[in-house]
Design a protein around this motif. Structure first.
Motif, PDB file in Angstrom:
ATOM      1  N   ALA A 125       0.817  -1.203   0.000  1.00 17.82           N
ATOM      2  CA  ALA A 125       0.000   0.000   0.000  1.00 17.82           C
ATOM      3  C   ALA A 125       0.854   1.259   0.000  1.00 17.82           C
ATOM      4  O   ALA A 125       0.377   2.328  -0.322  1.00 17.82           O
ATOM      5  CB  ALA A 125      -0.929  -0.004   1.209  1.00 17.82           C
ATOM      6  N   ALA A 126       2.116   1.144   0.347  1.00 18.68           N
ATOM      7  CA  ALA A 126       2.986   2.313   0.440  1.00 18.68           C
ATOM      8  C   ALA A 126       3.220   2.948  -0.924  1.00 18.68           C
ATOM      9  O   ALA A 126       3.349   4.154  -1.025  1.00 18.68           O
ATOM     10  CB  ALA A 126       4.312   1.935   1.081  1.00 18.68           C
ATOM     11  N   ALA A 127       3.266   2.154  -1.969  1.00 20.72           N
ATOM     12  CA  ALA A 127       3.512   2.689  -3.306  1.00 20.72           C
ATOM     13  C   ALA A 127       2.279   2.438  -4.162  1.00 20.72           C
ATOM     14  O   ALA A 127       2.047   1.319  -4.594  1.00 20.72           O
ATOM     15  CB  ALA A 127       4.730   2.012  -3.917  1.00 20.72           C
ATOM     16  N   PRO A 128       1.455   3.466  -4.398  1.00 23.77           N
ATOM     17  CA  PRO A 128       0.250   3.238  -5.196  1.00 23.77           C
ATOM     18  C   PRO A 128       0.597   2.839  -6.627  1.00 23.77           C
ATOM     19  O   PRO A 128       1.611   3.270  -7.168  1.00 23.77           O
ATOM     20  CB  PRO A 128      -0.473   4.581  -5.157  1.00 23.77           C
ATOM     21  N   GLN A 129      -0.256   2.019  -7.191  1.00 24.29           N
ATOM     22  CA  GLN A 129      -0.056   1.576  -8.566  1.00 24.29           C
ATOM     23  C   GLN A 129      -0.243   2.773  -9.498  1.00 24.29           C
ATOM     24  O   GLN A 129      -1.135   3.601  -9.288  1.00 24.29           O
ATOM     25  CB  GLN A 129      -1.072   0.488  -8.886  1.00 24.29           C
ATOM     26  N   GLN A 130       0.593   2.886 -10.493  1.00 25.24           N
ATOM     27  CA  GLN A 130       0.479   3.985 -11.441  1.00 25.24           C
ATOM     28  C   GLN A 130       0.800   3.509 -12.840  1.00 25.24           C
ATOM     29  O   GLN A 130       1.527   2.536 -13.024  1.00 25.24           O
ATOM     30  CB  GLN A 130       1.361   5.163 -11.048  1.00 25.24           C
ATOM     31  N   ARG A 131       0.226   4.211 -13.823  1.00 25.31           N
ATOM     32  CA  ARG A 131       0.462   3.839 -15.209  1.00 25.31           C
ATOM     33  C   ARG A 131       0.438   5.100 -16.063  1.00 25.31           C
ATOM     34  O   ARG A 131      -0.511   5.879 -16.001  1.00 25.31           O
ATOM     35  CB  ARG A 131      -0.621   2.879 -15.674  1.00 25.31           C
ATOM     36  N   GLN A 132       1.481   5.290 -16.848  1.00 26.99           N
ATOM     37  CA  GLN A 132       1.518   6.417 -17.765  1.00 26.99           C
ATOM     38  C   GLN A 132       0.527   6.143 -18.879  1.00 26.99           C
ATOM     39  O   GLN A 132       0.533   5.072 -19.483  1.00 26.99           O
ATOM     40  CB  GLN A 132       2.914   6.610 -18.335  1.00 26.99           C
ATOM     41  N   ILE A 133      -0.357   7.122 -19.160  1.00 24.49           N
ATOM     42  CA  ILE A 133      -1.394   6.911 -20.167  1.00 24.49           C
ATOM     43  C   ILE A 133      -1.192   7.777 -21.407  1.00 24.49           C
ATOM     44  O   ILE A 133      -1.815   7.530 -22.435  1.00 24.49           O
ATOM     45  CB  ILE A 133      -2.811   7.096 -19.579  1.00 24.49           C
ATOM     46  N   ALA A 134      -0.339   8.800 -21.328  1.00 30.79           N
ATOM     47  CA  ALA A 134      -0.048   9.630 -22.506  1.00 30.79           C
ATOM     48  C   ALA A 134       1.243  10.398 -22.266  1.00 30.79           C
ATOM     49  O   ALA A 134       1.618  10.671 -21.129  1.00 30.79           O
ATOM     50  CB  ALA A 134      -1.186  10.601 -22.787  1.00 30.79           C
ATOM     51  N   SER A 135       1.902  10.753 -23.380  1.00 29.89           N
ATOM     52  CA  SER A 135       3.144  11.510 -23.289  1.00 29.89           C
ATOM     53  C   SER A 135       3.353  12.268 -24.593  1.00 29.89           C
ATOM     54  O   SER A 135       2.959  11.798 -25.659  1.00 29.89           O
ATOM     55  CB  SER A 135       4.311  10.551 -23.054  1.00 29.89           C
TER      56      SER A 135
ATOM     57  N   THR B  50      -8.228   0.372 -22.983  1.00 28.73           N
ATOM     58  CA  THR B  50      -8.203   0.847 -24.364  1.00 28.73           C
ATOM     59  C   THR B  50      -9.092   2.076 -24.512  1.00 28.73           C
ATOM     60  O   THR B  50     -10.201   2.107 -23.997  1.00 28.73           O
ATOM     61  CB  THR B  50      -8.714  -0.265 -25.304  1.00 28.73           C
ATOM     62  N   GLY B  51      -8.591   3.073 -25.201  1.00 28.35           N
ATOM     63  CA  GLY B  51      -9.380   4.272 -25.459  1.00 28.35           C
ATOM     64  C   GLY B  51      -9.481   5.217 -24.281  1.00 28.35           C
ATOM     65  O   GLY B  51     -10.377   6.057 -24.227  1.00 28.35           O
ATOM     66  N   ALA B  52      -8.570   5.112 -23.328  1.00 30.36           N
ATOM     67  CA  ALA B  52      -8.629   5.928 -22.113  1.00 30.36           C
ATOM     68  C   ALA B  52      -8.427   7.411 -22.390  1.00 30.36           C
ATOM     69  O   ALA B  52      -9.023   8.258 -21.737  1.00 30.36           O
ATOM     70  CB  ALA B  52      -7.578   5.457 -21.114  1.00 30.36           C
ATOM     71  N   VAL B  53      -7.580   7.726 -23.338  1.00 27.65           N
ATOM     72  CA  VAL B  53      -7.293   9.130 -23.655  1.00 27.65           C
ATOM     73  C   VAL B  53      -8.126   9.522 -24.873  1.00 27.65           C
ATOM     74  O   VAL B  53      -7.874   9.060 -25.983  1.00 27.65           O
ATOM     75  CB  VAL B  53      -5.787   9.347 -23.919  1.00 27.65           C
ATOM     76  N   CYS B  54      -9.125  10.345 -24.634  1.00 29.00           N
ATOM     77  CA  CYS B  54      -9.984  10.803 -25.726  1.00 29.00           C
ATOM     78  C   CYS B  54      -9.314  11.932 -26.503  1.00 29.00           C
ATOM     79  O   CYS B  54      -9.426  11.999 -27.723  1.00 29.00           O
ATOM     80  CB  CYS B  54     -11.318  11.284 -25.170  1.00 29.00           C
ATOM     81  N   ARG B  55      -8.632  12.802 -25.764  1.00 33.64           N
ATOM     82  CA  ARG B  55      -7.941  13.916 -26.420  1.00 33.64           C
ATOM     83  C   ARG B  55      -6.758  14.344 -25.565  1.00 33.64           C
ATOM     84  O   ARG B  55      -6.882  14.561 -24.369  1.00 33.64           O
ATOM     85  CB  ARG B  55      -8.899  15.080 -26.599  1.00 33.64           C
ATOM     86  N   PHE B  56      -5.616  14.438 -26.206  1.00 37.65           N
ATOM     87  CA  PHE B  56      -4.394  14.934 -25.568  1.00 37.65           C
ATOM     88  C   PHE B  56      -3.655  15.684 -26.659  1.00 37.65           C
ATOM     89  O   PHE B  56      -2.994  15.086 -27.490  1.00 37.65           O
ATOM     90  CB  PHE B  56      -3.574  13.768 -25.010  1.00 37.65           C
ATOM     91  N   SER B  57      -3.846  16.986 -26.681  1.00 35.85           N
ATOM     92  CA  SER B  57      -3.242  17.755 -27.767  1.00 35.85           C
ATOM     93  C   SER B  57      -2.459  18.933 -27.212  1.00 35.85           C
ATOM     94  O   SER B  57      -2.810  19.502 -26.181  1.00 35.85           O
ATOM     95  CB  SER B  57      -4.325  18.249 -28.731  1.00 35.85           C
TER      96      SER B  57
END
Length: 152
Positions: free
Chosen positions: A39-49, A108-115
């Motif tokens: 629990a000390a380190a929350p799970q994380q995931r990069q979704i856009a860059s 899948t499809g998590a990022v609708c718009r990242f501009s």
């Protein structure tokens, strides 16, 4: 004749019961320590860059809630190139803390718009999937100026 005294039987049973309780307590404490360590380190995931020119990099990262496994936050980070390395220059939370759902954000499809654009200041727009049935969030607008994030 081998006679067992009632007192000796009770003592053995009491010792066995005490040993069982101590073993269970030790195993329970070990299990609690292991679950707390995760629990000390929350799970994380990069979704856009995105990289803007040679000076700035912008990332969106989903952070799973420590309190609610279905909830998540989204962190927008700006990195500036300094001495040949990327160094964080600013960060903001997109939307509310734990205001998103983990599974849609990491699916899948998590990022609708990242501009964005490689201009100074750089406009930035983010829209994320709320749920498949609800669809995408309203776009949120930011401006990145000299490595800092401002509401746009």
């Amino acid at each position: 004749m081998d006679h067992k005294s009632p007192m000796r039987s009770r003592t053995r049973r009491g010792a066995a019961a005490a040993l069982t309780v101590l073993t269970a307590a030790a195993l329970g404490a070990a299990g609690a320590g292991a679950s707390n360590a995760g629990a000390a380190a929350p799970q994380q995931r990069q979704i856009a860059s995105s990289v803007l020119g040679t000076d700035h990099r912008i990332t969106l990262t989903a952070l799973r809630s420590a309190e609610d496994g279905y909830a998540a936050s989204v962190r927008l980070q700006v990195y500036t190139r300094s001495d040949g390395a990327w160094k964080e220059s600013d960060r903001v939370t997109v939307g509310d803390v734990d205001g998103w759902f983990w599974y849609p954000l990491t699916g899948t499809g998590a990022v609708c718009r990242f501009s964005t654009a490689s201009t100074e200041p750089a406009p930035l727009t983010v829209s994320l999937l709320v749920t498949p049935s609800i669809g995408c969030s309203d776009p949120v607008h930011y401006v990145v100026k000299e490595g800092r994030v401002y509401a746009g």
